[in-house]
Design a protein around this motif. Structure first.
Motif, PDB file in Angstrom:
ATOM      1  N   LYS A   1      -7.482  -6.840   7.378  1.00  0.00           N
ATOM      2  CA  LYS A   1      -7.361  -5.939   6.230  1.00  0.00           C
ATOM      3  C   LYS A   1      -7.148  -6.745   4.964  1.00  0.00           C
ATOM      4  CE  LYS A   1      -4.911  -1.760   4.754  1.00  0.00           C
ATOM      5  NZ  LYS A   1      -3.796  -0.832   5.068  1.00  0.00           N
TER       6      LYS A   1
ATOM      7  N   TYR B   1     -14.595  -3.558   8.651  1.00  0.00           N
ATOM      8  CA  TYR B   1     -13.663  -2.948   9.605  1.00  0.00           C
ATOM      9  C   TYR B   1     -13.326  -3.900  10.752  1.00  0.00           C
ATOM     10  CZ  TYR B   1     -11.626   0.620  12.661  1.00  0.00           C
ATOM     11  OH  TYR B   1     -10.773   1.347  13.459  1.00  0.00           O
TER      12      TYR B   1
ATOM     13  N   TRP C   1      -7.784   3.576   7.888  1.00  0.00           N
ATOM     14  CA  TRP C   1      -8.462   2.460   7.230  1.00  0.00           C
ATOM     15  C   TRP C   1      -9.406   2.974   6.147  1.00  0.00           C
ATOM     16  CZ3 TRP C   1     -13.483   0.620   6.589  1.00  0.00           C
ATOM     17  CH2 TRP C   1     -13.593  -0.714   6.169  1.00  0.00           C
TER      18      TRP C   1
END
Length: 341
Positions: A161, A157, A191
Protein backbone atom coordinates in the motif's frame (compact mmCIF):
# COMPACT_ATOMS: atom_id res chain seq x y z
CA UNK A 1 31.64 10.24 2.82
CA UNK A 2 31.71 6.51 3.60
CA UNK A 3 29.47 7.04 6.61
CA UNK A 4 26.86 8.83 4.49
CA UNK A 5 27.08 6.06 1.89
CA UNK A 6 26.44 3.51 4.64
CA UNK A 7 23.46 5.56 5.83
CA UNK A 8 21.90 5.67 2.36
CA UNK A 9 22.45 1.93 1.84
CA UNK A 10 20.78 1.20 5.17
CA UNK A 11 17.89 3.49 4.28
CA UNK A 12 17.37 1.83 0.91
CA UNK A 13 17.63 -1.67 2.36
CA UNK A 14 15.29 -1.24 5.33
CA UNK A 15 13.15 1.72 4.28
CA UNK A 16 14.53 3.90 7.07
CA UNK A 17 17.70 4.49 9.08
CA UNK A 18 19.00 6.84 11.74
CA UNK A 19 22.17 8.87 12.18
CA UNK A 20 23.56 9.56 15.66
CA UNK A 21 25.85 12.57 16.09
CA UNK A 22 27.65 12.66 19.44
CA UNK A 23 28.37 16.23 20.56
CA UNK A 24 31.13 16.10 23.14
CA UNK A 25 34.62 17.59 23.14
CA UNK A 26 34.72 16.39 19.57
CA UNK A 27 32.04 15.35 17.10
CA UNK A 28 31.41 11.73 16.18
CA UNK A 29 28.87 10.26 13.77
CA UNK A 30 27.51 6.71 13.57
CA UNK A 31 24.71 4.97 11.74
CA UNK A 32 22.25 3.71 14.37
CA UNK A 33 22.50 0.05 15.31
CA UNK A 34 19.87 -0.93 17.84
CA UNK A 35 21.91 -3.73 19.38
CA UNK A 36 24.80 -1.32 20.03
CA UNK A 37 22.78 1.68 21.27
CA UNK A 38 21.79 2.66 24.80
CA UNK A 39 18.15 2.76 25.84
CA UNK A 40 18.21 6.57 25.70
CA UNK A 41 19.36 6.54 22.07
CA UNK A 42 16.88 3.80 21.12
CA UNK A 43 14.02 5.83 22.58
CA UNK A 44 15.23 8.99 20.82
CA UNK A 45 15.32 7.20 17.46
CA UNK A 46 11.76 5.97 17.95
CA UNK A 47 10.62 9.47 18.87
CA UNK A 48 12.39 10.95 15.83
CA UNK A 49 10.55 8.48 13.57
CA UNK A 50 7.17 9.05 15.21
CA UNK A 51 7.40 12.84 15.40
CA UNK A 52 9.01 13.24 12.00
CA UNK A 53 11.80 15.51 13.23
CA UNK A 54 15.29 15.20 14.79
CA UNK A 55 15.84 14.94 18.52
CA UNK A 56 18.55 16.46 20.72
CA UNK A 57 19.04 14.41 23.89
CA UNK A 58 21.49 14.58 26.80
CA UNK A 59 23.17 11.72 28.62
CA UNK A 60 25.83 12.57 31.18
CA UNK A 61 28.26 15.12 29.80
CA UNK A 62 27.34 14.42 26.18
CA UNK A 63 24.59 15.48 23.82
CA UNK A 64 23.28 13.32 21.00
CA UNK A 65 21.67 14.67 17.86
CA UNK A 66 19.40 11.96 16.44
CA UNK A 67 18.18 12.15 12.84
CA UNK A 68 15.85 9.72 11.13
CA UNK A 69 15.77 9.20 7.36
CA UNK A 70 13.59 7.26 4.95
CA UNK A 71 13.68 6.26 1.32
CA UNK A 72 13.31 9.17 -1.04
CA UNK A 73 9.66 9.86 -1.68
CA UNK A 74 8.64 9.01 -5.21
CA UNK A 75 5.75 10.55 -7.06
CA UNK A 76 4.77 7.98 -9.67
CA UNK A 77 2.75 9.46 -12.52
CA UNK A 78 0.91 6.82 -14.52
CA UNK A 79 0.13 8.62 -17.76
CA UNK A 80 2.26 11.15 -19.62
CA UNK A 81 -0.44 13.54 -20.87
CA UNK A 82 -0.82 17.27 -20.27
CA UNK A 83 -1.71 17.02 -16.57
CA UNK A 84 1.14 14.56 -15.95
CA UNK A 85 3.56 16.90 -17.71
CA UNK A 86 2.70 19.84 -15.46
CA UNK A 87 2.58 17.66 -12.34
CA UNK A 88 6.05 16.25 -13.02
CA UNK A 89 7.63 19.71 -13.02
CA UNK A 90 5.77 21.03 -9.98
CA UNK A 91 6.42 17.85 -7.98
CA UNK A 92 10.14 17.85 -8.77
CA UNK A 93 10.36 21.44 -7.59
CA UNK A 94 8.80 20.46 -4.25
CA UNK A 95 11.26 17.65 -3.56
CA UNK A 96 9.67 14.50 -4.97
CA UNK A 97 11.61 11.99 -7.02
CA UNK A 98 9.38 11.86 -10.08
CA UNK A 99 8.79 8.71 -12.11
CA UNK A 100 6.62 8.82 -15.24
CA UNK A 101 5.07 5.78 -16.95
CA UNK A 102 3.37 5.67 -20.34
CA UNK A 103 3.26 3.06 -23.09
CA UNK A 104 3.58 5.63 -25.91
CA UNK A 105 7.15 6.59 -26.93
CA UNK A 106 6.08 10.10 -27.89
CA UNK A 107 4.75 10.65 -24.35
CA UNK A 108 7.33 8.70 -22.32
CA UNK A 109 10.76 10.16 -22.98
CA UNK A 110 13.27 12.33 -21.14
CA UNK A 111 12.96 15.16 -23.67
CA UNK A 112 9.30 15.59 -22.74
CA UNK A 113 9.98 14.98 -19.03
CA UNK A 114 13.35 16.56 -18.15
CA UNK A 115 12.21 16.90 -14.52
CA UNK A 116 11.67 13.18 -14.06
CA UNK A 117 14.27 11.01 -12.35
CA UNK A 118 12.93 8.01 -14.27
CA UNK A 119 10.77 7.59 -17.37
CA UNK A 120 9.44 4.14 -18.28
CA UNK A 121 8.00 3.50 -21.72
CA UNK A 122 6.11 0.24 -21.34
CA UNK A 123 2.77 -1.21 -20.29
CA UNK A 124 1.42 0.07 -16.99
CA UNK A 125 1.13 -3.33 -15.30
CA UNK A 126 4.69 -4.39 -16.09
CA UNK A 127 6.08 -0.97 -15.10
CA UNK A 128 4.29 -1.09 -11.73
CA UNK A 129 5.71 -4.54 -11.06
CA UNK A 130 9.18 -3.28 -11.93
CA UNK A 131 8.85 -0.22 -9.66
CA UNK A 132 8.08 -2.32 -6.54
CA UNK A 133 5.71 0.09 -4.81
CA UNK A 134 6.32 0.86 -1.13
CA UNK A 135 4.77 2.92 1.67
CA UNK A 136 6.85 5.99 0.77
CA UNK A 137 5.39 6.26 -2.75
CA UNK A 138 2.72 8.69 -3.93
CA UNK A 139 0.85 7.48 -7.01
CA UNK A 140 -1.35 9.32 -9.49
CA UNK A 141 -3.32 7.49 -12.18
CA UNK A 142 -3.69 9.91 -15.10
CA UNK A 143 -4.04 7.51 -18.01
CA UNK A 144 -5.95 8.15 -21.22
CA UNK A 145 -8.71 5.63 -20.69
CA UNK A 146 -10.86 3.39 -18.52
CA UNK A 147 -9.07 0.20 -19.62
CA UNK A 148 -5.65 1.52 -18.63
CA UNK A 149 -6.99 2.72 -15.26
CA UNK A 150 -8.14 -0.82 -14.56
CA UNK A 151 -4.75 -2.24 -15.53
CA UNK A 152 -3.07 0.15 -13.09
CA UNK A 153 -5.41 -0.68 -10.20
CA UNK A 154 -5.10 -4.43 -10.69
CA UNK A 155 -1.31 -4.19 -10.67
CA UNK A 156 -1.19 -1.79 -7.71
CA UNK A 157 -3.45 -4.05 -5.64
CA UNK A 158 -0.73 -6.70 -5.76
CA UNK A 159 1.87 -4.27 -4.38
CA UNK A 160 2.41 -2.77 -0.94
CA UNK A 161 0.00 0.00 0.00
CA UNK A 162 1.37 3.39 -0.99
CA UNK A 163 1.26 6.62 1.01
CA UNK A 164 -1.18 8.11 -1.50
CA UNK A 165 -3.17 6.85 -4.47
CA UNK A 166 -5.28 9.15 -6.60
CA UNK A 167 -7.11 8.59 -9.90
CA UNK A 168 -8.45 11.12 -12.36
CA UNK A 169 -11.86 10.60 -13.96
CA UNK A 170 -15.55 11.40 -13.66
CA UNK A 171 -17.42 10.24 -10.56
CA UNK A 172 -19.59 7.96 -12.70
CA UNK A 173 -16.67 6.34 -14.48
CA UNK A 174 -14.66 5.83 -11.30
CA UNK A 175 -17.68 4.39 -9.44
CA UNK A 176 -18.32 1.97 -12.28
CA UNK A 177 -14.70 0.80 -12.39
CA UNK A 178 -14.49 0.34 -8.62
CA UNK A 179 -17.71 -1.63 -8.61
CA UNK A 180 -16.47 -3.90 -11.38
CA UNK A 181 -13.14 -4.57 -9.65
CA UNK A 182 -14.83 -5.34 -6.34
CA UNK A 183 -17.68 -7.50 -7.62
CA UNK A 184 -15.98 -9.32 -10.49
CA UNK A 185 -12.36 -9.51 -9.33
CA UNK A 186 -12.78 -9.51 -5.52
CA UNK A 187 -10.56 -6.47 -4.97
CA UNK A 188 -10.99 -5.24 -1.39
CA UNK A 189 -13.55 -2.45 -0.96
CA UNK A 190 -11.42 -1.00 1.83
CA UNK A 191 -8.48 -0.71 -0.58
CA UNK A 192 -10.69 0.85 -3.28
CA UNK A 193 -12.01 3.40 -0.76
CA UNK A 194 -8.40 4.47 -0.09
CA UNK A 195 -8.20 5.91 -3.63
CA UNK A 196 -8.52 9.70 -3.82
CA UNK A 197 -11.08 10.31 -6.53
CA UNK A 198 -12.01 12.87 -7.66
CA UNK A 199 -8.29 13.48 -7.49
CA UNK A 200 -6.92 16.72 -6.05
CA UNK A 201 -8.28 19.43 -3.78
CA UNK A 202 -11.50 21.10 -4.87
CA UNK A 203 -10.24 24.52 -6.00
CA UNK A 204 -12.18 24.88 -9.24
CA UNK A 205 -9.17 23.88 -11.36
CA UNK A 206 -9.74 23.81 -15.12
CA UNK A 207 -6.47 23.91 -17.08
CA UNK A 208 -3.93 21.04 -16.95
CA UNK A 209 -1.60 23.23 -14.88
CA UNK A 210 -4.34 24.14 -12.41
CA UNK A 211 -5.40 20.50 -12.09
CA UNK A 212 -1.75 19.54 -11.47
CA UNK A 213 -1.56 22.13 -8.69
CA UNK A 214 -4.75 20.77 -7.11
CA UNK A 215 -3.36 17.22 -7.23
CA UNK A 216 0.00 18.21 -5.77
CA UNK A 217 -1.72 20.24 -3.03
CA UNK A 218 -3.68 17.15 -1.99
CA UNK A 219 -0.52 15.02 -2.00
CA UNK A 220 1.30 17.56 0.18
CA UNK A 221 -1.70 17.65 2.52
CA UNK A 222 -1.52 13.87 2.91
CA UNK A 223 2.26 13.98 3.34
CA UNK A 224 2.26 16.69 5.99
CA UNK A 225 -0.92 16.15 8.00
CA UNK A 226 -2.18 12.57 7.91
CA UNK A 227 -1.39 10.34 10.88
CA UNK A 228 1.20 7.62 10.23
CA UNK A 229 2.97 4.97 12.25
CA UNK A 230 6.23 6.38 10.86
CA UNK A 231 6.28 10.12 10.16
CA UNK A 232 9.91 10.37 9.16
CA UNK A 233 8.87 11.80 5.79
CA UNK A 234 7.30 14.79 7.57
CA UNK A 235 10.69 16.24 8.50
CA UNK A 236 12.40 18.85 6.34
CA UNK A 237 15.22 16.54 5.26
CA UNK A 238 16.27 16.95 1.63
CA UNK A 239 17.56 13.55 0.55
CA UNK A 240 19.30 15.12 -2.44
CA UNK A 241 21.66 16.85 0.00
CA UNK A 242 22.33 13.50 1.69
CA UNK A 243 23.05 11.96 -1.70
CA UNK A 244 25.52 14.75 -2.45
CA UNK A 245 27.30 14.15 0.86
CA UNK A 246 27.57 10.44 0.08
CA UNK A 247 28.57 10.89 -3.56
CA UNK A 248 30.05 14.36 -4.16
CA UNK A 249 30.74 15.69 -7.62
CA UNK A 250 34.23 14.93 -8.81
CA UNK A 251 35.14 18.63 -8.78
CA UNK A 252 33.96 18.92 -5.14
CA UNK A 253 35.59 15.79 -3.71
CA UNK A 254 38.80 17.45 -2.57
CA UNK A 255 37.25 20.77 -1.60
CA UNK A 256 36.71 21.52 2.09
CA UNK A 257 33.10 21.69 3.19
CA UNK A 258 30.83 22.12 6.18
CA UNK A 259 27.34 20.80 6.82
CA UNK A 260 24.68 22.99 8.39
CA UNK A 261 21.65 21.24 9.93
CA UNK A 262 18.63 22.79 11.64
CA UNK A 263 18.36 21.13 15.05
CA UNK A 264 15.13 22.75 16.16
CA UNK A 265 12.90 25.73 15.45
CA UNK A 266 10.39 27.88 17.29
CA UNK A 267 7.82 30.14 15.72
CA UNK A 268 7.60 30.91 12.00
CA UNK A 269 10.77 29.90 10.17
CA UNK A 270 11.33 29.31 6.42
CA UNK A 271 12.61 25.75 6.96
CA UNK A 272 12.04 23.33 9.81
CA UNK A 273 14.21 20.92 11.78
CA UNK A 274 16.14 18.43 9.68
CA UNK A 275 16.84 20.80 6.78
CA UNK A 276 20.47 20.76 5.66
CA UNK A 277 22.83 22.65 3.43
CA UNK A 278 26.43 22.08 2.39
CA UNK A 279 28.81 25.04 2.38
CA UNK A 280 32.02 24.68 0.35
CA UNK A 281 35.22 26.57 1.03
CA UNK A 282 34.72 28.67 -2.13
CA UNK A 283 31.36 29.89 -0.78
CA UNK A 284 29.16 27.70 -2.98
CA UNK A 285 26.20 26.10 -1.22
CA UNK A 286 23.92 23.16 -1.94
CA UNK A 287 20.59 22.78 -0.21
CA UNK A 288 19.10 25.50 1.97
CA UNK A 289 18.09 26.31 5.53
CA UNK A 290 15.81 29.11 4.38
CA UNK A 291 17.78 31.65 2.38
CA UNK A 292 18.15 35.35 3.11
CA UNK A 293 20.58 37.21 5.31
CA UNK A 294 20.43 34.60 8.09
CA UNK A 295 21.63 31.89 5.71
CA UNK A 296 24.36 34.19 4.37
CA UNK A 297 25.66 34.79 7.90
CA UNK A 298 25.66 31.07 8.68
CA UNK A 299 27.57 30.44 5.45
CA UNK A 300 30.33 32.77 6.62
CA UNK A 301 30.54 30.96 9.96
CA UNK A 302 30.59 27.63 8.15
CA UNK A 303 33.60 28.70 6.07
CA UNK A 304 35.41 29.55 9.32
CA UNK A 305 34.59 26.08 10.64
CA UNK A 306 36.05 24.58 7.47
CA UNK A 307 39.33 26.33 8.24
CA UNK A 308 39.62 25.57 11.96
CA UNK A 309 37.64 22.30 12.17
CA UNK A 310 35.24 21.10 14.84
CA UNK A 311 31.63 22.15 15.18
CA UNK A 312 29.44 24.93 16.52
CA UNK A 313 25.82 25.19 17.63
CA UNK A 314 24.40 28.59 16.78
CA UNK A 315 21.07 30.34 17.33
CA UNK A 316 19.48 32.42 14.58
CA UNK A 317 16.95 34.95 15.85
CA UNK A 318 14.44 36.17 13.27
CA UNK A 319 12.02 37.83 15.70
CA UNK A 320 11.13 41.43 16.39
CA UNK A 321 13.58 44.12 15.33
CA UNK A 322 15.94 41.63 13.68
CA UNK A 323 13.27 40.45 11.28
CA UNK A 324 12.10 43.99 10.63
CA UNK A 325 15.61 45.28 9.90
CA UNK A 326 16.32 42.44 7.48
CA UNK A 327 12.90 42.60 5.82
CA UNK A 328 12.09 38.99 6.81
CA UNK A 329 8.57 37.69 6.44
CA UNK A 330 9.14 35.08 9.14
CA UNK A 331 9.68 35.63 12.83
CA UNK A 332 11.01 32.56 14.57
CA UNK A 333 14.18 31.17 16.09
CA UNK A 334 16.38 28.40 14.70
CA UNK A 335 19.11 26.39 16.38
CA UNK A 336 21.61 25.02 13.86
CA UNK A 337 24.56 22.65 14.00
CA UNK A 338 27.55 23.68 11.87
CA UNK A 339 30.18 20.97 11.41
CA UNK A 340 33.21 20.36 9.27
CA UNK A 341 32.50 17.45 6.93
Amino acid sequence: MEMYQELLKETEKNGSAALITTLGESLEKNVFRKEEASEIIQNAVEEAKMEGEPRLVEAGDKKYFVESFCREERLIILGGGHVGLALAEFAARTGFQVCVVDDRPSFANTVRFPWAAEVLCEGFASAIEKLQINEYDYITILTRGHRHDGDCLRALYKQKKSAYLGMIGSRRRVKQLKGQLHEEENISQEWLDFIHSPIGLSIGAVSPEEIAIAILAEIIQVKRTEQRTDKVMSSDVDMRVMERLANPDEKRKEQGKAVVTIIETKGSTPRKSGAKMIVYEDGTIEGTIGGGCAEAGISQTARQIIQKGGYLIQHIDMTGAVAEDEGMVCGGVMKVLIEKA
